[in-house]
Design a protein around this motif. Structure first.
Motif, PDB file in Angstrom:
ATOM      1  N   ALA A  12     -39.685  31.522  49.724  1.00 47.59           N
ATOM      2  CA  ALA A  12     -38.697  30.747  50.463  1.00 47.59           C
ATOM      3  C   ALA A  12     -37.275  31.085  50.011  1.00 47.59           C
ATOM      4  O   ALA A  12     -36.366  31.210  50.833  1.00 47.59           O
ATOM      5  N   LYS A  13     -37.083  31.256  48.721  1.00 49.89           N
ATOM      6  CA  LYS A  13     -35.746  31.565  48.198  1.00 49.89           C
ATOM      7  C   LYS A  13     -35.307  32.985  48.530  1.00 49.89           C
ATOM      8  O   LYS A  13     -34.123  33.286  48.477  1.00 49.89           O
ATOM      9  N   SER A  14     -36.257  33.849  48.865  1.00 54.11           N
ATOM     10  CA  SER A  14     -35.915  35.241  49.182  1.00 54.11           C
ATOM     11  C   SER A  14     -35.342  35.375  50.584  1.00 54.11           C
ATOM     12  O   SER A  14     -34.832  36.430  50.939  1.00 54.11           O
ATOM     13  N   GLY A  15     -35.455  34.322  51.385  1.00 54.27           N
ATOM     14  CA  GLY A  15     -34.953  34.378  52.752  1.00 54.27           C
ATOM     15  C   GLY A  15     -35.776  35.300  53.637  1.00 54.27           C
ATOM     16  O   GLY A  15     -35.255  35.896  54.570  1.00 54.27           O
ATOM     17  N   ASN A  16     -37.051  35.444  53.318  1.00 57.30           N
ATOM     18  CA  ASN A  16     -37.960  36.327  54.053  1.00 57.30           C
ATOM     19  C   ASN A  16     -37.499  37.783  54.041  1.00 57.30           C
ATOM     20  O   ASN A  16     -37.718  38.523  54.981  1.00 57.30           O
ATOM     21  N   ASP A  17     -36.866  38.182  52.962  1.00 58.96           N
ATOM     22  CA  ASP A  17     -36.424  39.563  52.752  1.00 58.96           C
ATOM     23  C   ASP A  17     -37.364  40.189  51.726  1.00 58.96           C
ATOM     24  O   ASP A  17     -37.409  39.754  50.576  1.00 58.96           O
ATOM     25  N   SER A  18     -38.125  41.196  52.133  1.00 58.56           N
ATOM     26  CA  SER A  18     -39.133  41.773  51.236  1.00 58.56           C
ATOM     27  C   SER A  18     -38.516  42.364  49.968  1.00 58.56           C
ATOM     28  O   SER A  18     -39.097  42.249  48.882  1.00 58.56           O
ATOM     29  N   LEU A  33     -39.647  38.721  42.025  1.00 54.96           N
ATOM     30  CA  LEU A  33     -40.923  38.772  41.306  1.00 54.96           C
ATOM     31  C   LEU A  33     -40.831  39.703  40.094  1.00 54.96           C
ATOM     32  O   LEU A  33     -41.363  39.400  39.024  1.00 54.96           O
ATOM     33  N   LEU A  34     -40.152  40.830  40.263  1.00 54.47           N
ATOM     34  CA  LEU A  34     -39.985  41.749  39.131  1.00 54.47           C
ATOM     35  C   LEU A  34     -39.098  41.160  38.038  1.00 54.47           C
ATOM     36  O   LEU A  34     -39.303  41.437  36.854  1.00 54.47           O
ATOM     37  N   GLU A  35     -38.142  40.352  38.430  1.00 57.44           N
ATOM     38  CA  GLU A  35     -37.279  39.703  37.445  1.00 57.44           C
ATOM     39  C   GLU A  35     -38.092  38.726  36.592  1.00 57.44           C
ATOM     40  O   GLU A  35     -37.916  38.643  35.395  1.00 57.44           O
ATOM     41  N   ARG A  36     -38.989  37.998  37.242  1.00 56.50           N
ATOM     42  CA  ARG A  36     -39.818  37.017  36.534  1.00 56.50           C
ATOM     43  C   ARG A  36     -40.963  37.668  35.773  1.00 56.50           C
ATOM     44  O   ARG A  36     -41.435  37.141  34.782  1.00 56.50           O
ATOM     45  N   HIS A  37     -41.432  38.816  36.267  1.00 58.12           N
ATOM     46  CA  HIS A  37     -42.581  39.503  35.667  1.00 58.12           C
ATOM     47  C   HIS A  37     -42.270  40.991  35.528  1.00 58.12           C
ATOM     48  O   HIS A  37     -42.814  41.821  36.263  1.00 58.12           O
ATOM     49  N   PRO A  38     -41.406  41.367  34.580  1.00 56.18           N
ATOM     50  CA  PRO A  38     -40.953  42.758  34.481  1.00 56.18           C
ATOM     51  C   PRO A  38     -42.064  43.761  34.159  1.00 56.18           C
ATOM     52  O   PRO A  38     -41.936  44.937  34.473  1.00 56.18           O
ATOM     53  N   THR A  54     -45.182  42.283  49.346  1.00 53.65           N
ATOM     54  CA  THR A  54     -43.952  41.604  49.736  1.00 53.65           C
ATOM     55  C   THR A  54     -43.603  41.868  51.198  1.00 53.65           C
ATOM     56  O   THR A  54     -43.089  40.986  51.881  1.00 53.65           O
ATOM     57  N   LYS A  55     -43.924  43.052  51.685  1.00 54.28           N
ATOM     58  CA  LYS A  55     -43.663  43.358  53.101  1.00 54.28           C
ATOM     59  C   LYS A  55     -44.571  42.536  54.003  1.00 54.28           C
ATOM     60  O   LYS A  55     -44.135  42.023  55.022  1.00 54.28           O
ATOM     61  N   VAL A  56     -45.835  42.412  53.630  1.00 52.54           N
ATOM     62  CA  VAL A  56     -46.778  41.613  54.424  1.00 52.54           C
ATOM     63  C   VAL A  56     -46.391  40.141  54.367  1.00 52.54           C
ATOM     64  O   VAL A  56     -46.386  39.442  55.381  1.00 52.54           O
ATOM     65  N   ALA A  57     -46.057  39.649  53.186  1.00 54.21           N
ATOM     66  CA  ALA A  57     -45.725  38.235  53.007  1.00 54.21           C
ATOM     67  C   ALA A  57     -44.486  37.818  53.805  1.00 54.21           C
ATOM     68  O   ALA A  57     -44.411  36.682  54.278  1.00 54.21           O
ATOM     69  N   THR A  58     -43.551  38.723  53.969  1.00 62.75           N
ATOM     70  CA  THR A  58     -42.317  38.392  54.695  1.00 62.75           C
ATOM     71  C   THR A  58     -42.390  38.744  56.178  1.00 62.75           C
ATOM     72  O   THR A  58     -41.450  38.480  56.923  1.00 62.75           O
ATOM     73  N   GLY A  59     -43.491  39.347  56.607  1.00 60.40           N
ATOM     74  CA  GLY A  59     -43.640  39.694  58.007  1.00 60.40           C
ATOM     75  C   GLY A  59     -43.015  41.030  58.386  1.00 60.40           C
ATOM     76  O   GLY A  59     -42.958  41.376  59.550  1.00 60.40           O
ATOM     77  N   ALA A  60     -42.533  41.789  57.394  1.00 60.93           N
ATOM     78  CA  ALA A  60     -41.924  43.078  57.667  1.00 60.93           C
ATOM     79  C   ALA A  60     -42.986  44.127  58.004  1.00 60.93           C
ATOM     80  O   ALA A  60     -42.668  45.186  58.543  1.00 60.93           O
TER      81      ALA A  60
END
Length: 52
Positions: free
Chosen positions: A12-18, A25-30, A42-48
């Motif tokens: 939700a915080k990503s604004g649907n931008d893959s 996600l990489l910031e939280r889990h490097p 991430t592309k599938v999750a955001t609909g891209a």
């Protein structure tokens, strides 16, 4: 309150931008690894990208 964000909150915080979702996600889990899977997910999750 837990400091761990749920995946849906990060999405939700990503604004649907893959790319933004991937970066968050990489910031939280490097040390996540399997970056090609993260890219696809991430592309599938955001609909891209359609799955299947």
């Amino acid at each position: 309150m837990s400091t761990t964000l749920k995946y849906t909150e990060v999405l939700a915080k990503s604004g649907n931008d893959s790319e933004a979702l991937k970066a968050a996600l990489l910031e939280r889990h490097p040390d996540l690894g399997l970056l090609v899977a993260l890219e696809l997910c991430t592309k599938v999750a955001t609909g891209a990208m359609a799955w299947g």
